[in-house]
Design an enzyme around this catalytic site. Sequence first.
Site, mmCIF file in Angstrom:
data_model
loop_
_atom_site.group_PDB
_atom_site.id
_atom_site.type_symbol
_atom_site.label_atom_id
_atom_site.label_comp_id
_atom_site.label_asym_id
_atom_site.label_seq_id
_atom_site.Cartn_x
_atom_site.Cartn_y
_atom_site.Cartn_z
ATOM 1 N N CYS A 26 0.859 -1.176 0.000
ATOM 2 C CA CYS A 26 0.000 0.000 0.000
ATOM 3 C C CYS A 26 0.898 1.229 0.000
ATOM 4 C CB CYS A 26 -0.957 -0.014 1.179
ATOM 5 S SG CYS A 26 -0.144 0.012 2.784
ATOM 6 N N HIS A 543 -3.418 9.766 2.508
ATOM 7 C CA HIS A 543 -3.801 8.344 2.418
ATOM 8 C C HIS A 543 -5.305 8.249 2.667
ATOM 9 C CE1 HIS A 543 -4.093 4.076 3.366
ATOM 10 N NE2 HIS A 543 -2.841 3.906 2.961
#
Length: 622
Positions: A26, A543
Site C-alpha cells: 500500500c 492516504h
Amino acid sequence: MEYQQLAKDILAQIGGRENIVSLVHCATRLRFKLKDQKRADAAKLKQNPGVIMVVESGGQFQVVIGNHVHDVYNAVCAEAGLKDESQQQSQKSEEKANLLGRLIDIVSAIFTPFLGVMAASGILKGLLALAVVCGWLTTDGGTYRLWFAASDALFYFFPLALGYTAGKKFGGSPFITMAIGGALTHPVVLQAFEASGQAGAVTEHFLGIPITFINYSSSVMPIIFAAWASCWLEKHCNRLLPSAVRNFFTPLVCLAVVVPLTFLLIGPLATWLSQMLAHGYQAIYAFAPWLAGGFMGAAWQVCVIFGLHWGLVPLMINNLSVLGYDTLVPLLLPAVMGQVGAALGVMLRTRDKKLKVLAGSAVTAGIFGITEPAVYGVTLPNRRPFIFGCIAGAVGGVIIGYCQSSVYSFGLVSVFTFAQIIPSSGVDLTVWGAIIGTVLSLVLACTLTWFAGLPRAQTHEAGASEIAPTGDDDILAPMSGTVLAMDQVPDATFASGLLGLGAAIIPLGNQVIAPFHGEVASLFQTRHAIGLLSDSGIEVLIHVGIDTVKLDGQHFTAHVKPGDKIQPGDLLIEFDRQAILAAGYDLATPVIISNSDDYAAVERVSQSAIIDSGMPFLTVRR
C-alpha cells in the site's frame, strides 16, 4: 539495486520465498500473506534500520517501510521471483480468511447496485397504499394499476435482478445467471405452479424425477444459490472446453444443468431455508417485541459504522417475500431519527458557524434516510450526541416493538417509511405506534444534545483563538470533513507517528485537492494514496481511508500523475465515498508530513472539529 540488501533481509526474516503466499503493498507498507507466521521473526525485523515497524493484523504480516515502499516492493519481488499474480492470490486468500467479512461483502455487492430503485419502488408502494386509504385512488382504476406495476415490477422479477448482480459478484457471466432467474419467473413455470394447486405438490417430472413447483417470484435465496452453482460450473467448463466452442457451449451447459438442478434441489432447499429464517426471526421477535425494538434502536447505527448492517438486509427482504410483511424495518426508524435529532440538537446549540451549517445539512439528509453526514460529520466526532441518539433510538424502538409495527414493502428507512407501514385495513395502532416512537426518539435526542451534547467551548462563538498563518509553510485541508488527531486514527502505524506527524480528516465529500504549490511526487497504483512535494520542500502523504489498498483501485479515480505541477485547489483524486463505506472500510484520511524530522514542530492551524477543503489545516515550524 539500492534496496537489494533490504529485500534479502526481509525475505530472510519472514521465512524465505517458500513461506510467501502473496505480497502486495500500500502507501507505506509491504503486506505479506504467509503460510506460517511462526516462521517469521518480527522482533529481529524491527531492528533493521530500513524497517519502521512490523504489524501483524488481519491475517497479514505487514512490514512498514515508508514512502519508498514501492521500490522495496520491486526489490523483494525481484529477489523472490514474485510476479503480479501475487496480488490476485492475496485477494483470494483474504476472501477465505474472514467468513463474516466475506459474507457481508457478498451481500453488499449483490444488493447495492439496485438499492436505490428498490427503495424507490417501496416508497411508491407505500404512497399507493396511502392514496387508497385516503380514497384518492381505487385498486381497480387505470392510474393505480400503472403505478402499482411500476412499484411491483422489481420485486416480482427479483430473481432476474439478483441473478445479474450475483453472477457478477461470483465471477461468472451475469447474463447466464440472469437467464436462470428468468426461468424461475417464466410464465410456463408459474402456470405449472398454479395448476399444481398448492406449493410443493408434484404434478410433473423431469427425466423421471418429480418436480416440486414453487412460486419463485419475489424470492431471494434460491437465485443466489443457483447463481453460485452456475458460476462454479462456468469456471470449470471454461477450463475444460476448447476456446473455439467455449463461448456458446459453456452457457449451454450452465442453463441445461443449473436450471433443472434449481427446480429439483436448490430451489426447494433454499425456499425451506428462507422460511426457516423468516419464521425463526418471527419466533424471536414474538418472544419480546419491545426488547427487540430497544436493542435494534440502540445498536443499528453502530452496525452501520462497522458495515454489519448489510447482514440484515437480506433478512428484511426475505421476510417480505415469505411473510408478506417485515417487522425489522420499523424498529430502525427511531435509530435513524435519533441521529437526526442529535444533529438537530448540535445545530441549535453550537455557535461554531461551520458546524452549524454541517449539522443543518446532515439533518435534511437524515430525514430522507442518509445518516452518514450526521453520524460521521456531527454526532460521532462529538461522541455524546451519538450516544444520545442511540439512547433515544432505544426508547423509540421499545414503543414501536410494543405496537408491533410492520412494513409491507421494502425501502430505505426514512420519512417515507411511514407510508409503507399502513396496512391494507387502514391506519391503526401499529401506524400510530411507529409515528409516536419515531417522533419521541427525535425529540429526546435533540433535547439531550441541547443540554449536554457539546463541550462548553463549542456553545460559544468559535474562531477568536484560531491561528491564521500565511507563507510557504502552510498546508491547506485537502478535503472537507471532521478532523481527527493522529493518535485517534484506527491504525497503529499512523497513530504512532512513525510515518510522520500530521492529522486526519474523515471526509464528507469525494475529492482530494492540492494543499499547496508544488508537484506530485508519487501516485500509488491503487490511487488511494498520493505523495506531494511543496515548492518549499514539505513532503506530504495523503492516504484516503484505512486499508483501502485492498480495494485495488476500485472506487478511486486519479486526475494527476507523478511529476505534474499543482497549485492549491487542483483536483488530485476522486473517490466514491458511499461505495467505500458500504464495502466496510474506514475513511479516516491521514495527512502526514513525511519529512517531519526536518522541522521543529508540525501543528494544527485550528482546533475546530470541522474543516472545509482549502482552509488552513497544518503548518510547520522550522
